[in-house]
Design an enzyme around this catalytic site. Structure first.
Site, PDB file in Angstrom:
ATOM      1  N   LYS A  10     -13.590  -6.662  -2.442  1.00  0.00           N
ATOM      2  CA  LYS A  10     -13.386  -5.050  -2.413  1.00  0.00           C
ATOM      3  C   LYS A  10     -13.984  -4.478  -3.729  1.00  0.00           C
ATOM      4  CE  LYS A  10     -10.108  -5.105   0.916  1.00  0.00           C
ATOM      5  NZ  LYS A  10      -8.701  -4.379   1.375  1.00  0.00           N
ATOM      6  N   TYR A  50     -12.961  -0.259   9.661  1.00  0.00           N
ATOM      7  CA  TYR A  50     -11.526   0.129   9.928  1.00  0.00           C
ATOM      8  C   TYR A  50     -11.029   0.909  10.979  1.00  0.00           C
ATOM      9  CZ  TYR A  50     -10.681  -2.300   5.254  1.00  0.00           C
ATOM     10  OH  TYR A  50     -10.578  -3.082   4.199  1.00  0.00           O
ATOM     11  N   PHE A  58      -2.529   5.695   5.484  1.00  0.00           N
ATOM     12  CA  PHE A  58      -3.125   5.405   4.122  1.00  0.00           C
ATOM     13  C   PHE A  58      -4.665   5.327   4.491  1.00  0.00           C
ATOM     14  CE2 PHE A  58      -1.568   1.528   6.219  1.00  0.00           C
ATOM     15  CZ  PHE A  58      -2.825   0.932   6.383  1.00  0.00           C
ATOM     16  N   THR A  92      -1.570  -9.674   3.085  1.00  0.00           N
ATOM     17  CA  THR A  92      -2.197  -8.549   2.636  1.00  0.00           C
ATOM     18  C   THR A  92      -1.361  -8.003   1.492  1.00  0.00           C
ATOM     19  OG1 THR A  92      -2.670  -8.359   5.075  1.00  0.00           O
ATOM     20  CG2 THR A  92      -2.886  -6.148   3.708  1.00  0.00           C
ATOM     21  N   ASN A 113      -5.990  -4.969  -2.961  1.00  0.00           N
ATOM     22  CA  ASN A 113      -5.695  -6.131  -2.936  1.00  0.00           C
ATOM     23  C   ASN A 113      -6.823  -7.221  -2.994  1.00  0.00           C
ATOM     24  OD1 ASN A 113      -6.672  -5.521  -0.261  1.00  0.00           O
ATOM     25  ND2 ASN A 113      -5.107  -5.976   0.868  1.00  0.00           N
ATOM     26  N   HIS A 116     -11.086  -8.738   1.588  1.00  0.00           N
ATOM     27  CA  HIS A 116     -10.742  -8.515   3.050  1.00  0.00           C
ATOM     28  C   HIS A 116     -11.166  -9.909   3.519  1.00  0.00           C
ATOM     29  CE1 HIS A 116     -10.949  -7.147   7.126  1.00  0.00           C
ATOM     30  NE2 HIS A 116     -11.969  -7.564   7.077  1.00  0.00           N
ATOM     31  N   GLU A 127     -17.111  -7.849  12.797  1.00  0.00           N
ATOM     32  CA  GLU A 127     -17.488  -7.702  11.730  1.00  0.00           C
ATOM     33  C   GLU A 127     -18.452  -8.218  11.010  1.00  0.00           C
ATOM     34  OE1 GLU A 127     -13.686  -8.532   9.554  1.00  0.00           O
ATOM     35  OE2 GLU A 127     -12.508  -6.939  10.498  1.00  0.00           O
TER      36      GLU A 127
HETATM   37  P1  CMP Z   1      -7.470  -5.658   4.527  1.00  0.00           P
HETATM   38  O1  CMP Z   1      -7.358  -7.039   4.806  1.00  0.00           O
HETATM   39  O2  CMP Z   1      -8.888  -4.930   4.162  1.00  0.00           O
HETATM   40  O3  CMP Z   1      -6.965  -4.732   6.120  1.00  0.00           O
HETATM   41  C1  CMP Z   1      -6.608  -3.588   5.936  1.00  0.00           C
HETATM   42  C2  CMP Z   1      -6.372  -2.843   4.679  1.00  0.00           C
HETATM   43  O4  CMP Z   1      -5.679  -1.726   4.746  1.00  0.00           O
HETATM   44  C3  CMP Z   1      -5.616  -3.989   3.988  1.00  0.00           C
HETATM   45  O5  CMP Z   1      -6.558  -5.169   3.617  1.00  0.00           O
HETATM   46  C4  CMP Z   1      -5.266  -3.065   2.537  1.00  0.00           C
HETATM   47  O6  CMP Z   1      -6.023  -2.844   1.663  1.00  0.00           O
HETATM   48  C5  CMP Z   1      -4.894  -1.576   3.406  1.00  0.00           C
HETATM   49  N1  CMP Z   1      -3.440  -1.281   3.494  1.00  0.00           N
HETATM   50  C6  CMP Z   1      -2.578  -2.006   4.503  1.00  0.00           C
HETATM   51  N2  CMP Z   1      -1.490  -1.386   4.174  1.00  0.00           N
HETATM   52  C7  CMP Z   1      -1.662  -0.241   3.188  1.00  0.00           C
HETATM   53  C8  CMP Z   1      -0.752   0.405   2.869  1.00  0.00           C
HETATM   54  N3  CMP Z   1       0.574   0.462   3.033  1.00  0.00           N
HETATM   55  N4  CMP Z   1      -1.088   1.253   1.814  1.00  0.00           N
HETATM   56  C9  CMP Z   1      -2.398   1.266   1.185  1.00  0.00           C
HETATM   57  N5  CMP Z   1      -3.162   0.349   1.837  1.00  0.00           N
HETATM   58  C10 CMP Z   1      -2.835  -0.489   2.933  1.00  0.00           C
END
Ligand code: CMP
Length: 143
Positions: A10, A50, A58, A92, A113, A116, A127
């Site tokens: 990311k 997404y 969020f 996650t 984070n 992905h 994807e």
């Molecule tokens: P990803 O694996 O890309 O899949 C969905 C993404 O949503 C996840 O990683 C996080 O980056 C984001 N995400 C999930 N929960 C939250 C949250 N509570 N607040 C902000 N971002 C979130």
């Protein structure tokens, strides 16, 4: 062993110079990199990627974050690519990620984070096609 998964570093991971480190972990584990691109994703692409999260509170923040800079999108191929990919990324929420996983080693915040990974074989196929087009179905490397 032809299983594939979609992995993405990311914007915060790219900005911090973690692309090589993250790609390297997958290569060293034994996965073949089938495709790789550094791109600045459009809002449309991210909305489609997404789409299951569109109702989450969020979601707007997630889209803004994912458009804040280029991402490194790549496809790994090899036995257990989806499941092992998820294990290597870690939970996650980096606060819950096991030591030695990418998120535990490089992140603190669920909103940033670092990476992905596809969560099922079905999402991986969706994807991979979304980010790399249908042509990738004919790509293969010996494993
Ligand atoms: P990803 O694996 O890309 O899949 C969905 C993404 O949503 C996840 O990683 C996080 O980056 C984001 N995400 C999930 N929960 C939250 C949250 N509570 N607040 C902000 N971002 C979130």
């Amino acid at each position: 062993n032809q299983e594939r998964s979609f992995i993405m570093v990311k914007p915060d991971g790219v900005e911090r110079g973690l692309v090589g480190e993250i790609v390297s972990r997958f290569e060293k584990r034994g996965f073949k990199i089938l495709a790789l691109q550094l791109i600045h994703p459009s809002a449309e692409l991210l909305q489609e990627h997404y789409k299951d999260l569109a109702d989450k509170p969020f979601f707007p923040k997630l889209l803004a974050y994912m458009q804040s800079g280029p991402v490194a999108a790549f496809v790994i191929q090899g036995k257990g690519a989806v499941k092992i990919g998820r294990v290597m990324l870690g939970a996650t929420n980096p606060q819950d990620s096991a030591p030695g996983t990418i998120r535990a080693d490089f992140a603190l915040d669920i909103g940033k984070n670092v990476c992905h990974g596809s969560d099922s074989v079905e999402s991986a196929e969706r994807e991979v096609a979304l980010w790399f087009g249908d042509n990738i179905k004919s790509y293969s490397r010996a494993v």
